[in-house]
Design a protein around this motif. Sequence first.
Motif, PDB file in Angstrom:
ATOM      1  N   PRO A 284      -7.867 -49.439 -36.518  1.00 12.01           N
ATOM      2  CA  PRO A 284      -6.451 -49.511 -36.897  1.00 12.01           C
ATOM      3  C   PRO A 284      -6.134 -48.797 -38.218  1.00 12.01           C
ATOM      4  N   ARG A 285      -7.138 -48.661 -39.085  1.00 16.24           N
ATOM      5  CA  ARG A 285      -6.844 -48.077 -40.388  1.00 16.24           C
ATOM      6  C   ARG A 285      -7.421 -46.691 -40.625  1.00 16.24           C
ATOM      7  N   ARG A 304     -17.868 -32.571 -42.046  1.00 20.58           N
ATOM      8  CA  ARG A 304     -17.206 -33.445 -41.102  1.00 20.58           C
ATOM      9  C   ARG A 304     -17.486 -32.932 -39.706  1.00 20.58           C
TER      10      ARG A 304
ATOM     11  N   LEU B 107     -12.113 -35.691 -45.908  1.00 14.68           N
ATOM     12  CA  LEU B 107     -11.558 -35.086 -44.694  1.00 14.68           C
ATOM     13  C   LEU B 107     -11.805 -33.582 -44.619  1.00 14.68           C
ATOM     14  N   LEU B 113      -5.813 -33.436 -39.571  1.00  6.59           N
ATOM     15  CA  LEU B 113      -6.316 -34.804 -39.727  1.00  6.59           C
ATOM     16  C   LEU B 113      -5.657 -35.473 -40.946  1.00  6.59           C
ATOM     17  N   GLU B 117      -3.490 -38.770 -40.585  1.00  5.45           N
ATOM     18  CA  GLU B 117      -3.920 -39.979 -41.292  1.00  5.45           C
ATOM     19  C   GLU B 117      -2.816 -40.483 -42.228  1.00  5.45           C
ATOM     20  N   LYS B 120      -0.235 -42.085 -39.893  1.00  3.42           N
ATOM     21  CA  LYS B 120      -0.664 -43.225 -39.079  1.00  3.42           C
ATOM     22  C   LYS B 120      -1.139 -44.424 -39.891  1.00  3.42           C
ATOM     23  N   ARG B 121      -1.751 -44.163 -41.047  1.00  2.96           N
ATOM     24  CA  ARG B 121      -2.370 -45.281 -41.770  1.00  2.96           C
ATOM     25  C   ARG B 121      -1.457 -45.743 -42.885  1.00  2.96           C
ATOM     26  N   TYR B 123      -1.758 -47.848 -45.274  1.00  6.75           N
ATOM     27  CA  TYR B 123      -2.249 -47.961 -46.661  1.00  6.75           C
ATOM     28  C   TYR B 123      -2.355 -46.593 -47.321  1.00  6.75           C
ATOM     29  N   TRP B 173      -5.165 -53.158 -48.914  1.00 11.26           N
ATOM     30  CA  TRP B 173      -5.208 -52.791 -47.498  1.00 11.26           C
ATOM     31  C   TRP B 173      -6.338 -51.835 -47.155  1.00 11.26           C
TER      32      TRP B 173
END
Lengths: 330, 208
Positions: A284-285, A304, B107, B113, B117, B120-121, B123, B173
């Motif tokens: 989820p995070r 990566r 990353l 990405l 990120e 979507k995230r 925090y 978080w």
Amino acid sequence: MLIKSRKQSDLPENQITPESAYVSRRSVIRGLGAGLGLAGLGGLVTAGTGAFAAEAKRKPLDFTRDKPDPDLVLTPEAKVTNHNNFYEFGTGKTDPAQNSQDLKVEPWTLTVEGEVAKPGTVDVWKLMADTNLEERIYRMRCVEAWSMVIPWVGFELGKFLARFEPTSRAKYVAFETLYDPQQMPGQRNRIVGGGIDYPYVEGLRIDEAMHPLSILSVGLYGKTLPPQNGAPIRLVVPWKYGFKGIKSIVKIKLVEKMPPTSWNKLLPQEYGFYANVNPAVDHPRWSQASERFIGPGGLFSVKRQKTLPFNGYGEEVASLYTNMDLRKFY
Amino acid sequence: MAVSGKRGGWRKPLAVLLQLFVHLGAAAPLLWLFYAINAGHLGGDPVVELIHYLGLGTIRLLLLTLLISPLARLLNYGQLNRLRRPLGLWCFAWATLHFSAWMALDLGFDWSLIGSELVKRTYILIGFSAWLILLALAITSLPVLMRKMGKNWKKLHGLLYVVVLLACWHFWWSLKSGWIEPAIYLGVALLLLAWRSKSIRRWIESLK
């Protein structure tokens, strides 16, 4: 399947970190933080002086070498033993190497009970001496989106369990880590232990446990495990996220119902029972589609890479999950 | 002759000296980091350690920044307020390094990405918002802009209160488990904010 051959040549020299290199790397930096820290910015200052002693304590093992896979580059030993999640010794990545060195791993017994015809308790060190140990070079994918390649030494969990003759009611296998707050600071103190309900418990479905890729590991890089990696005996299931690989196991119980597992109990919406490596299902995070490979080299050589379904072991294990919705059973 | 010369003779030089300490104190850990990275002292995965170190350092600097004016009041030492500007700028510098380390080292500058990120995230979005505010505060701390902005400058810089809260929230978080450590930071932040509740109320009024 991995192909094993008894007379395998040694690993290429350049893939093995010489001991002198990693020992010297550890020996520095202590009091710096105290002097420098603005409002205590010294939190990073971590040097495992105790790690010396532990390296000396690790014993060489007799084992059959794995066939090196040309696609896999090993994570240097010093990184494998200094970057660990073992919350019993603190939540920082270098805490386990620092705080676990006094763990008394000898003697150590492992009890197998529950739905078996012949329950029993084994002396782990005797087991190590009596078992044909084999090396398994596996990818290790942490749920935190980093990965390593580690040469484990151990034996197949399934063969081991078969000795105790599981009954037809044995549908799952439950594992338990040592509970010893005196030796494990994280079990004494909630802050140190990251809020986990101890002892740490894990579980597998019986067919997962019997799969030839699942091993109980007693060593890495040719020697017995250091405490921070789960000495003296731990689980390694290479197609699942690292947290399934329960460390310093004292009990294995074969059971009929799905057993509770530690991270699932703590955060059920984030960690499931199965925890198969799956680039298509994000945490989820954070994204699970790619991972940071911890290989040789320094900070700026980090690379990566794409995460593989079942961590690259799909050919061997995907059939265990046919007709299962892996989004639901994450 | 200077009346202040007698009573406050030491006050200004001390403040200047303290200012120097702020610069040294905020820069030294970075120099140490530079050394530690090269020498391999950050453990097996220096990336994560580095990002956490920079992030936590930013929060500590933010709290220190907020500590200055209550301390100046308490000690009846107005010159201490000189430290706020350099501290604030160092907050921005540390936050920028934290954010850059995440983009570059974690990353690997994979822009799609990074973008996904960020969106979507939650925090990460919270942390990013805090950084954007710090960016605005840092730019407007140029003396020229400060003068030009007049009253609006104070309005804008009141946002530091928001940044501190966002930063603590972001920290909380981002953790895989455990809440006690971020709760301590948040507690300190709330205390420091409560101390100046009057000026915060005035700041909110001024925005209306």
